[in-house]
Design a protein around this motif. Structure first.
Motif, short mmCIF file in Angstrom:
data_model
loop_
_atom_site.label_atom_id
_atom_site.label_comp_id
_atom_site.label_asym_id
_atom_site.label_seq_id
_atom_site.Cartn_x
_atom_site.Cartn_y
_atom_site.Cartn_z
N MET A 75 0.84 -1.19 0.00
CA MET A 75 0.00 0.00 0.00
C MET A 75 0.87 1.25 0.00
N ASN A 76 0.49 2.23 -0.76
CA ASN A 76 1.22 3.48 -0.85
C ASN A 76 0.98 4.32 0.40
N ASP A 77 1.97 5.12 0.77
CA ASP A 77 1.82 6.03 1.90
C ASP A 77 1.60 7.43 1.40
N GLY B 263 -1.80 8.02 -5.65
CA GLY B 263 -1.28 7.68 -6.97
C GLY B 263 -1.78 6.34 -7.46
N ASN B 264 -2.87 5.84 -6.89
CA ASN B 264 -3.43 4.55 -7.25
C ASN B 264 -4.41 4.73 -8.39
N SER B 265 -3.93 4.61 -9.63
CA SER B 265 -4.78 4.86 -10.80
C SER B 265 -5.66 3.68 -11.16
N LYS B 266 -5.48 2.53 -10.52
CA LYS B 266 -6.29 1.36 -10.85
C LYS B 266 -7.76 1.57 -10.52
N THR B 267 -8.05 2.45 -9.56
CA THR B 267 -9.42 2.67 -9.15
C THR B 267 -10.05 3.87 -9.83
N SER B 268 -9.34 4.50 -10.75
CA SER B 268 -9.84 5.70 -11.40
C SER B 268 -11.01 5.37 -12.32
N ASP C 243 4.81 13.97 -3.35
CA ASP C 243 4.26 13.15 -4.44
C ASP C 243 2.86 13.64 -4.83
N PHE C 244 2.07 14.01 -3.82
CA PHE C 244 0.75 14.57 -4.09
C PHE C 244 0.89 15.82 -4.96
N GLY C 245 1.84 16.68 -4.61
CA GLY C 245 2.07 17.92 -5.36
C GLY C 245 2.44 17.65 -6.81
N ILE C 246 3.25 16.64 -7.02
CA ILE C 246 3.65 16.27 -8.38
C ILE C 246 2.44 15.79 -9.18
N ARG C 247 1.60 14.96 -8.55
CA ARG C 247 0.39 14.47 -9.24
C ARG C 247 -0.57 15.62 -9.55
N LEU C 248 -0.73 16.53 -8.59
CA LEU C 248 -1.63 17.67 -8.78
C LEU C 248 -1.15 18.54 -9.94
N LYS C 249 0.14 18.84 -9.96
CA LYS C 249 0.70 19.67 -11.02
C LYS C 249 0.52 18.99 -12.38
N LYS C 250 0.75 17.70 -12.43
CA LYS C 250 0.61 16.96 -13.69
C LYS C 250 -0.83 17.03 -14.20
N LEU C 251 -1.79 16.80 -13.30
CA LEU C 251 -3.20 16.88 -13.70
C LEU C 251 -3.56 18.27 -14.20
N ARG C 252 -3.09 19.29 -13.49
CA ARG C 252 -3.40 20.68 -13.87
C ARG C 252 -2.80 21.01 -15.22
N GLU C 253 -1.54 20.66 -15.42
CA GLU C 253 -0.86 20.99 -16.68
C GLU C 253 -1.41 20.19 -17.86
N GLU C 254 -1.83 18.94 -17.62
CA GLU C 254 -2.41 18.13 -18.70
C GLU C 254 -3.67 18.78 -19.25
N ARG C 255 -4.36 19.53 -18.40
CA ARG C 255 -5.59 20.18 -18.82
C ARG C 255 -5.37 21.62 -19.26
N GLY C 256 -4.11 22.04 -19.28
CA GLY C 256 -3.78 23.37 -19.78
C GLY C 256 -4.24 24.50 -18.87
N LEU C 257 -4.32 24.24 -17.57
CA LEU C 257 -4.78 25.26 -16.63
C LEU C 257 -3.61 25.91 -15.92
N THR D 45 -10.30 9.60 -8.81
CA THR D 45 -10.67 9.20 -7.46
C THR D 45 -9.73 9.88 -6.47
N THR D 46 -10.17 9.96 -5.23
CA THR D 46 -9.30 10.52 -4.19
C THR D 46 -8.09 9.62 -3.97
N ASP D 47 -8.25 8.31 -4.14
CA ASP D 47 -7.11 7.40 -4.02
C ASP D 47 -6.03 7.73 -5.05
N GLU D 48 -6.47 7.96 -6.27
CA GLU D 48 -5.50 8.29 -7.31
C GLU D 48 -4.81 9.62 -7.00
N LEU D 49 -5.58 10.58 -6.55
CA LEU D 49 -5.03 11.90 -6.25
C LEU D 49 -4.07 11.85 -5.06
N ILE D 50 -4.46 11.19 -4.01
CA ILE D 50 -3.65 11.17 -2.78
C ILE D 50 -2.51 10.17 -2.85
#
Length: 164
Positions: free
Chosen positions: A1-3, A70-75, A8-22, A63-68
């Protein structure tokens, strides 16, 4: 299980934001916070509360799991459920349009997204009060934009009027 890890959360957030051009400012405005708070989250200086995590996951349709964690399997895949998802439709549309690889499937998905948006707008603005509703919505948006953006829209409107 991921901790949980703020960085890491910040990196995921930035990636999501930039992918959408925001920009940070545009994303902050979309969820009701400041660009500086977004910056702190992305740099791992601070962690958002559960309420902010919920808003962010809803905005990006993850999902919040993916965001927090990084578990993309549940997205969940993107799916429109009505007019509440118009912003998400536009984000998804932008992703499809600016994609580097143009395949027939992406073109078909882009057409589907335009059709969904058209259906939502047709329902919202079809009555005799549709124009008034659109004008009120436009004014509400204009009051929230920076002066530079308002002036740019004014020039675009003038240009459009010349073409009519």
């Amino acid at each position: 299980m991921n901790d949980w890890n703020k960085e890491d959360f910040g990196i995921r957030l930035k990636k999501l934001r930039e992918e959408r051009g925001l920009s940070m400012m545009a994303f902050g405005a979309a969820i009701g916070t400041s660009a500086s708070r977004i910056k702190d989250w992305e740099k791992g200086k601070n962690a958002p509360s559960a309420a902010w995590v919920a808003k962010i996951s809803e905005r990006f349709n993850v999902t919040t799991d993916e965001l927090i964690l990084g578990n993309s399997k549940t997205s969940k895949p993107f799916k429109s459920t009505g007019s509440a998802n118009v912003d998400m439709l536009y984000d998804k549309l932008r992703e499809n349009v600016i994609s580097d690889i143009e395949t027939q499937e992406q073109t078909s998905r882009t057409d589907e997204l335009y059709a969904e948006l058209d259906a939502i707008h047709k329902e919202t603005y079809r009555s005799g009060k549709g124009r008034k509703r659109a004008e009120i919505e436009m004014l509400a948006i204009l009051t929230e934009l920076p002066k530079k953006e308002v002036l740019e829209l004014l020039e675009l409107a003038r240009l459009k009027k010349r073409w009519l």
